[in-house]
Design a protein around this motif. Structure first.
Motif, PDB file in Angstrom:
ATOM      1  N   ARG A  99       0.831  -1.206   0.000  1.00 26.20           N
ATOM      2  CA  ARG A  99       0.000   0.000   0.000  1.00 26.20           C
ATOM      3  C   ARG A  99       0.868   1.260   0.000  1.00 26.20           C
ATOM      4  O   ARG A  99       0.600   2.223  -0.720  1.00 26.20           O
ATOM      5  CB  ARG A  99      -0.913  -0.008   1.229  1.00 26.20           C
ATOM      6  N   ALA A 100       1.924   1.235   0.842  1.00 24.31           N
ATOM      7  CA  ALA A 100       2.802   2.408   0.898  1.00 24.31           C
ATOM      8  C   ALA A 100       3.496   2.640  -0.441  1.00 24.31           C
ATOM      9  O   ALA A 100       3.576   3.775  -0.947  1.00 24.31           O
ATOM     10  CB  ALA A 100       3.841   2.226   2.005  1.00 24.31           C
ATOM     11  N   ALA A 101       3.981   1.519  -1.037  1.00 23.20           N
ATOM     12  CA  ALA A 101       4.644   1.668  -2.334  1.00 23.20           C
ATOM     13  C   ALA A 101       3.675   2.154  -3.398  1.00 23.20           C
ATOM     14  O   ALA A 101       4.001   3.023  -4.226  1.00 23.20           O
ATOM     15  CB  ALA A 101       5.264   0.327  -2.746  1.00 23.20           C
ATOM     16  N   ARG A 102       2.436   1.598  -3.348  1.00 18.84           N
ATOM     17  CA  ARG A 102       1.450   2.007  -4.343  1.00 18.84           C
ATOM     18  C   ARG A 102       1.048   3.460  -4.151  1.00 18.84           C
ATOM     19  O   ARG A 102       0.924   4.226  -5.128  1.00 18.84           O
ATOM     20  CB  ARG A 102       0.217   1.099  -4.238  1.00 18.84           C
ATOM     21  N   GLU A 103       0.842   3.849  -2.867  1.00 18.57           N
ATOM     22  CA  GLU A 103       0.458   5.242  -2.617  1.00 18.57           C
ATOM     23  C   GLU A 103       1.585   6.202  -3.024  1.00 18.57           C
ATOM     24  O   GLU A 103       1.332   7.238  -3.650  1.00 18.57           O
ATOM     25  CB  GLU A 103       0.118   5.421  -1.139  1.00 18.57           C
ATOM     26  N   ASN A 104       2.838   5.822  -2.657  1.00 17.56           N
ATOM     27  CA  ASN A 104       3.954   6.702  -3.036  1.00 17.56           C
ATOM     28  C   ASN A 104       4.106   6.780  -4.547  1.00 17.56           C
ATOM     29  O   ASN A 104       4.323   7.850  -5.121  1.00 17.56           O
ATOM     30  CB  ASN A 104       5.252   6.182  -2.406  1.00 17.56           C
ATOM     31  N   ARG A 105       3.966   5.614  -5.192  1.00 20.04           N
ATOM     32  CA  ARG A 105       4.105   5.613  -6.646  1.00 20.04           C
ATOM     33  C   ARG A 105       2.970   6.397  -7.300  1.00 20.04           C
ATOM     34  O   ARG A 105       3.191   7.195  -8.229  1.00 20.04           O
ATOM     35  CB  ARG A 105       4.112   4.172  -7.163  1.00 20.04           C
ATOM     36  N   ASN A 106       1.739   6.167  -6.798  1.00 25.52           N
ATOM     37  CA  ASN A 106       0.609   6.893  -7.379  1.00 25.52           C
ATOM     38  C   ASN A 106       0.756   8.388  -7.143  1.00 25.52           C
ATOM     39  O   ASN A 106       0.466   9.208  -8.031  1.00 25.52           O
ATOM     40  CB  ASN A 106      -0.698   6.397  -6.771  1.00 25.52           C
ATOM     41  N   ASP A 143       3.449   9.686  -9.362  1.00 25.25           N
ATOM     42  CA  ASP A 143       2.981   9.725 -10.753  1.00 25.25           C
ATOM     43  C   ASP A 143       2.008  10.865 -10.975  1.00 25.25           C
ATOM     44  O   ASP A 143       2.076  11.577 -11.985  1.00 25.25           O
ATOM     45  CB  ASP A 143       2.313   8.386 -11.109  1.00 25.25           C
ATOM     46  N   VAL A 144       1.055  11.012 -10.002  1.00 26.33           N
ATOM     47  CA  VAL A 144       0.062  12.079 -10.171  1.00 26.33           C
ATOM     48  C   VAL A 144       0.740  13.448 -10.138  1.00 26.33           C
ATOM     49  O   VAL A 144       0.447  14.335 -10.961  1.00 26.33           O
ATOM     50  CB  VAL A 144      -1.012  11.961  -9.070  1.00 26.33           C
ATOM     51  N   ARG A 145       1.662  13.622  -9.190  1.00 25.81           N
ATOM     52  CA  ARG A 145       2.333  14.925  -9.088  1.00 25.81           C
ATOM     53  C   ARG A 145       3.165  15.199 -10.340  1.00 25.81           C
ATOM     54  O   ARG A 145       3.167  16.311 -10.881  1.00 25.81           O
ATOM     55  CB  ARG A 145       3.218  14.950  -7.844  1.00 25.81           C
ATOM     56  N   LEU A 146       3.846  14.165 -10.827  1.00 25.20           N
ATOM     57  CA  LEU A 146       4.648  14.347 -12.042  1.00 25.20           C
ATOM     58  C   LEU A 146       3.766  14.651 -13.244  1.00 25.20           C
ATOM     59  O   LEU A 146       4.075  15.552 -14.050  1.00 25.20           O
ATOM     60  CB  LEU A 146       5.488  13.084 -12.292  1.00 25.20           C
TER      61      LEU A 146
END
Length: 421
Positions: free
Chosen positions: A219-226, A229-232
């Motif tokens: 979950r942490a990896a997915r949230e950080n990645r999401n 990605d969203v910020r980028l």
């Protein structure tokens, strides 16, 4: 005859009892014979149907004597009173003679002396004694045979009982031995099961911890990645839109150079530079919000209850939310801007189902969190360089928005803009 009729009255249904006797039908049998005797005798004399029913009852009691009376062959030893009763009720041919003979026999019996009666009684008793002796001898012989058979059967049953007791004792010993062995095996199985369950609980606990850790890591990896990605993506979209806007504002050429650019000639005067919309406008300027909404990739964050209580605080919270979200839906459709409306969850007694218009994101602050803090998180989550507009008249919210790089706008400007829709 009256006693037989009184007995019959108690057995008949009430609707079949003759009307004159119905009031006696519920009496006890002896009382019926005593109290209703005259009425029964009179009814037997005149009611042939009732007399026939009483005669049938008497026939069922003495069938052989009734048949003899009807055939006219009355036994000599028959009771003259019973013969007279059957004759009166059944009315065979010559029934009056039967009654007369009974009367004569009764008179003759009444005239006998005590000695004659005693002799007759003695003769009757002797005959009964002789018959009883003969019957007793046959019964005695029969009972002796039955006794011998019973003794033989008892002996056989005793032998079988002894054998059954021996078998039962053997089976009981086997059952006790098997029960002891089974109890021992069951205790071992219980101990093994308890140990297995204990080990299984340990393994399940370790598995749950491992799964929880894995899920938390995922979950942490997915949230950080999401989030990254969203910020980028938002940053790239903002940069692209900003670049396009700057190119349009500065009228930059689409290529670095063209062949015609090498030809010497007089250059036209460059177009005057235009400032970014809303940069130089004050917070009270009516055109501020319109200019800000024209920025490429702009994100409009609205402090919900600050706006509704400023414009229509006399409504209920549900009506305030519905009215504001309806206006924001139209604004999002017109400007294509990303719109997020934040409400304070502490003002609600329980979670509510809110239908957000298309293009509008609705968020409620979590327990222990204020709407101002949630707005700050939204602003900080945006990538640097993206245009973010925060609508609120709260001074702390405005200062926090400025520190995070967002543009604060007072609530009356949004209310005025929504009023034009």
């Amino acid at each position: 005859m009256v006693e037989t009729a009184a007995e019959l009255l108690g057995a008949l249904p009430l609707d079949e009892v003759p009307v004159p006797l119905r009031r006696f039908a519920r009496f006890e049998r002896r009382k019926r014979a005593k109290l209703a005797g005259q009425h029964i005798a009179a009814l037997l004399e005149r009611d042939e149907r009732f007399r026939a029913r009483v005669g049938e009852a008497e026939r069922e009691t003495h069938p052989d004597l009734a048949a003899a009376v009807e055939d006219g062959a009355v036994p000599a030893a028959a009771d003259p009173v019973r013969v007279a009763v059957l004759g009166y009720l059944l009315r065979p041919d010559g029934w009056t003679g039967l009654i007369e003979n009974a009367r004569a026999e009764l008179e003759r019996s009444a005239s006998l002396t005590e000695g004659e009666r005693a002799e007759r009684r003695i003769a009757e008793l002797r005959a009964e004694l002789t018959s009883a002796r003969a019957s007793r001898g046959a019964d005695l012989e029969r009972l002796r045979g039955e006794l011998r058979e019973a003794k033989s059967e008892i002996s056989e049953l005793r032998r079988k009982l002894h054998e059954a007791r021996g078998k039962a004792r053997t089976e009981r010993e086997r059952a006790d031995s098997l029960a002891a062995r089974t109890e021992h095996e069951l205790a071992e199985a219980r101990d093994a099961r308890a140990a297995a369950e204990k080990e299984l609980r340990k393994l399940r606990t370790r598995l749950d911890r491992a799964e929880a850790g894995t899920e938390a890591a995922k979950r942490a990896a997915r949230e950080n990645r999401n989030l990254d990605d969203v910020r980028l993506r938002m940053l790239l979209d903002s940069l692209v839109d900003a670049a396009q806007g700057v190119r349009r504002e500065l009228a930059l050429p689409s290529t670095i150079g063209r062949p015609a650019d090498l030809v010497t000639g007089g250059d036209a005067a460059p177009p005057p530079h235009r400032a970014v919309p809303g940069r130089a406008l004050s917070d009270a300027d009516p055109q501020l919000l319109d200019r800000l909404l024209q920025l490429p990739g702009v994100h409009l964050v609205v402090d919900g209850y600050n706006v509704t209580k400023t414009g229509y605080g006399d409504l209920t919270l549900a009506d305030q939310r519905a009215r504001l979200l309806s206006g924001l839906g139209g604004l999002a459709a017109q400007t294509r801007a990303e719109v997020t409306c934040v409400f304070d969850g502490a003002e609600l007694d329980a979670p509510v189902a809110t239908v957000a218009p298309r293009g509008v994101r609705v968020l409620f602050s979590q327990p222990g969190q204020t709407a101002d803090e949630l707005i700050g998180e939204l602003v900080r989550a945006e990538p640097g360089g993206r245009a973010v507009v925060v609508v609120s008249s709260d001074r702390e919210v405005q200062d926090a928005a400025r520190r995070a790089g967002a543009r604060p706008v007072p609530s009356p400007l949004l209310l005025r803009r929504l009023g034009r829709n």
